[in-house]
Scaffold this active site. Structure first.
Site, PDB file in Angstrom:
ATOM      1  N   SER A  18       0.837  -1.203   0.000  1.00  0.00           N
ATOM      2  CA  SER A  18       0.000   0.000   0.000  1.00  0.00           C
ATOM      3  C   SER A  18       0.871   1.251   0.000  1.00  0.00           C
ATOM      4  O   SER A  18       1.640   1.493   0.932  1.00  0.00           O
ATOM      5  CB  SER A  18      -0.902   0.011   1.233  1.00  0.00           C
ATOM      6  OG  SER A  18      -1.488   1.292   1.354  1.00  0.00           O
ATOM      7  N   HIS A  43      -1.244  -1.193  -4.284  1.00  0.00           N
ATOM      8  CA  HIS A  43      -2.533  -0.833  -3.669  1.00  0.00           C
ATOM      9  C   HIS A  43      -2.552   0.669  -3.413  1.00  0.00           C
ATOM     10  O   HIS A  43      -1.652   1.218  -2.773  1.00  0.00           O
ATOM     11  CB  HIS A  43      -2.690  -1.610  -2.364  1.00  0.00           C
ATOM     12  CG  HIS A  43      -4.014  -1.442  -1.700  1.00  0.00           C
ATOM     13  ND1 HIS A  43      -5.141  -2.146  -2.066  1.00  0.00           N
ATOM     14  CD2 HIS A  43      -4.402  -0.648  -0.665  1.00  0.00           C
ATOM     15  CE1 HIS A  43      -6.157  -1.799  -1.290  1.00  0.00           C
ATOM     16  NE2 HIS A  43      -5.736  -0.882  -0.430  1.00  0.00           N
ATOM     17  N   ASP A  45      -4.682   3.741  -1.846  1.00  0.00           N
ATOM     18  CA  ASP A  45      -5.765   4.091  -0.927  1.00  0.00           C
ATOM     19  C   ASP A  45      -6.223   5.522  -1.150  1.00  0.00           C
ATOM     20  O   ASP A  45      -5.506   6.466  -0.810  1.00  0.00           O
ATOM     21  CB  ASP A  45      -5.274   3.947   0.519  1.00  0.00           C
ATOM     22  CG  ASP A  45      -5.122   2.494   0.918  1.00  0.00           C
ATOM     23  OD1 ASP A  45      -6.110   1.748   0.806  1.00  0.00           O
ATOM     24  OD2 ASP A  45      -4.005   2.104   1.323  1.00  0.00           O
ATOM     25  N   MET A  47      -8.674   8.439  -0.106  1.00  0.00           N
ATOM     26  CA  MET A  47      -9.501   8.843   1.047  1.00  0.00           C
ATOM     27  C   MET A  47      -9.910  10.301   0.875  1.00  0.00           C
ATOM     28  O   MET A  47      -9.075  11.140   0.530  1.00  0.00           O
ATOM     29  CB  MET A  47      -8.677   8.713   2.327  1.00  0.00           C
ATOM     30  CG  MET A  47      -8.107   7.327   2.535  1.00  0.00           C
ATOM     31  SD  MET A  47      -7.051   7.313   3.992  1.00  0.00           S
ATOM     32  CE  MET A  47      -6.634   5.576   4.061  1.00  0.00           C
ATOM     33  N   HIS A  76      -8.324   1.436  -4.133  1.00  0.00           N
ATOM     34  CA  HIS A  76      -9.287   1.242  -3.052  1.00  0.00           C
ATOM     35  C   HIS A  76      -9.927   2.586  -2.724  1.00  0.00           C
ATOM     36  O   HIS A  76      -9.282   3.454  -2.139  1.00  0.00           O
ATOM     37  CB  HIS A  76      -8.528   0.660  -1.843  1.00  0.00           C
ATOM     38  CG  HIS A  76      -9.350   0.456  -0.620  1.00  0.00           C
ATOM     39  ND1 HIS A  76      -8.789   0.214   0.620  1.00  0.00           N
ATOM     40  CD2 HIS A  76     -10.703   0.441  -0.426  1.00  0.00           C
ATOM     41  CE1 HIS A  76      -9.753   0.060   1.514  1.00  0.00           C
ATOM     42  NE2 HIS A  76     -10.916   0.200   0.911  1.00  0.00           N
ATOM     43  N   MET A  78     -12.043   4.871  -0.687  1.00  0.00           N
ATOM     44  CA  MET A  78     -12.705   5.123   0.600  1.00  0.00           C
ATOM     45  C   MET A  78     -13.268   6.532   0.520  1.00  0.00           C
ATOM     46  O   MET A  78     -12.766   7.476   1.143  1.00  0.00           O
ATOM     47  CB  MET A  78     -11.690   4.977   1.749  1.00  0.00           C
ATOM     48  CG  MET A  78     -11.320   3.524   2.012  1.00  0.00           C
ATOM     49  SD  MET A  78      -9.779   3.366   2.923  1.00  0.00           S
ATOM     50  CE  MET A  78      -8.615   3.515   1.566  1.00  0.00           C
ATOM     51  N   MET A 149     -11.935  -5.742   5.120  1.00  0.00           N
ATOM     52  CA  MET A 149     -11.085  -4.855   5.921  1.00  0.00           C
ATOM     53  C   MET A 149     -10.755  -5.519   7.252  1.00  0.00           C
ATOM     54  O   MET A 149     -11.656  -5.987   7.961  1.00  0.00           O
ATOM     55  CB  MET A 149     -11.777  -3.505   6.173  1.00  0.00           C
ATOM     56  CG  MET A 149     -11.947  -2.619   4.946  1.00  0.00           C
ATOM     57  SD  MET A 149     -10.436  -2.249   4.027  1.00  0.00           S
ATOM     58  CE  MET A 149      -9.406  -1.462   5.265  1.00  0.00           C
ATOM     59  N   GLY A 154      -8.905   4.113   7.173  1.00  0.00           N
ATOM     60  CA  GLY A 154      -8.595   5.531   7.377  1.00  0.00           C
ATOM     61  C   GLY A 154      -7.116   5.775   7.571  1.00  0.00           C
ATOM     62  O   GLY A 154      -6.592   6.777   7.118  1.00  0.00           O
ATOM     63  N   GLY A 157      -0.900   1.426   9.675  1.00  0.00           N
ATOM     64  CA  GLY A 157      -0.234   1.183  10.948  1.00  0.00           C
ATOM     65  C   GLY A 157      -1.117   0.733  12.088  1.00  0.00           C
ATOM     66  O   GLY A 157      -0.701   0.761  13.252  1.00  0.00           O
ATOM     67  N   ASP A 187      -6.884  -6.267   4.154  1.00  0.00           N
ATOM     68  CA  ASP A 187      -6.234  -4.958   4.159  1.00  0.00           C
ATOM     69  C   ASP A 187      -6.269  -4.395   5.578  1.00  0.00           C
ATOM     70  O   ASP A 187      -7.350  -4.170   6.137  1.00  0.00           O
ATOM     71  CB  ASP A 187      -6.998  -4.044   3.193  1.00  0.00           C
ATOM     72  CG  ASP A 187      -6.386  -2.662   3.048  1.00  0.00           C
ATOM     73  OD1 ASP A 187      -5.323  -2.399   3.633  1.00  0.00           O
ATOM     74  OD2 ASP A 187      -6.989  -1.844   2.328  1.00  0.00           O
TER      75      ASP A 187
END
Ligand code: DX5
Ligand code: ZN
Length: 228
Positions: A18, A43, A45, A47, A76, A78, A149, A154, A157, A187
């Site tokens: 990611s 990947h 992300d 957001m 992905h 979100m 998920m 969001g 880590g 993920d």
């Protein structure tokens, strides 16, 4: 965009680092680093600060990555209204686009999945840890990938949530019972130890940020996840 070659099946182990955990000041080098380290997919992300409490990057970044290499881009989303933004992510060069099923994503899930496939991309559907399997059941015949998920989305880590494993087992049983072939991707909090737990439940695609981009020996990290 060139339609992706459907090279992988759910029997393959896929590792997708990611980019969220990469050095954003050196995105091109980081992308190359992951490819050289043996990543299968990258990947990405996205957001929007509404669907999740964080803002990452959008189509312009994805297009820039697409233009530097021909790698498989696993996007992905979100975001709210993924249907509204879809054409921009398709044009940017996404190969697989995953949207969320939760009502807060605010779209007609079936029609978004159809639009993704009609554009020649693979269609993914995701569900949050708190969302029950039943919420996605009606759509399983229309997807190429189910993203389960393993953290509340969001942020990178966070710690892997083993309590969602039963949903993976349900997705495997459903796939078998209905003769389907979607990938099952996990993920959040994935490292060689947690990948093993998810693989045992039936996942075949593994998104990992901190445990790949976050370490100096990315190649051995990716191999360890694939072989978990
Ligand atoms: C979480 C994102 C993940 C995240 C994973 O909202 O969807 O893809 O980058 O990061 P790690 O592997 O650090 O949990
Ligand atoms: Zn993700």
């Amino acid at each position: 965009m060139t339609p992706p070659v459907k090279k992988w099946t759910y029997r393959d182990r896929i590792v997708a680092p990611s980019l969220l955990a990469a050095d954003f000041g050196r995105v091109a080098e980081e992308t190359t680093r992951s490819i050289n380290a043996g990543a299968d997919w990258l990947h990405l992300d996205v957001m929007d600060g509404h669907f999740v409490d964080n803002i990452s990057f959008g189509p312009a970044m994805i297009q820039a990555i697409h233009e530097t290499n021909d790698f498989f881009l696993d996007v992905h989303l979100m975001i709210t209204r993924p249907d509204h933004f879809l054409p921009r992510f398709i044009a940017a060069g996404a190969d697989l686009i995953t949207v969320h099923v939760e009502p807060e994503a605010d779209h007609d899930v079936a029609s978004t999945l159809r639009a993704i496939r009609n554009a020649g991309c693979l269609a993914g559907l995701s569900l949050n840890p708190a969302t029950p399997f039943e919420a996605i059941e009606d759509f399983l015949g229309e997807i190429d990938l189910l993203l389960v998920m393993t953290v509340v989305p969001g942020f990178g880590g966070q710690s892997f949530m083993p309590e969602v494993m039963p949903k993976i087992e349900q997705a495997v049983a459903y796939r078998q019972a209905h003769g389907l072939s979607y990938h099952i991707e996990v993920d959040g909090g994935i490292d060689p130890d947690t990948a093993k737990i998810a693989a045992k439940a039936g996942a075949n695609a593994f998104v990992a940020g901190s445990s790949t981009f976050g370490v100096s020996e990315m190649a051995s990290a990716i191999t360890a996840i694939r072989e978990a």
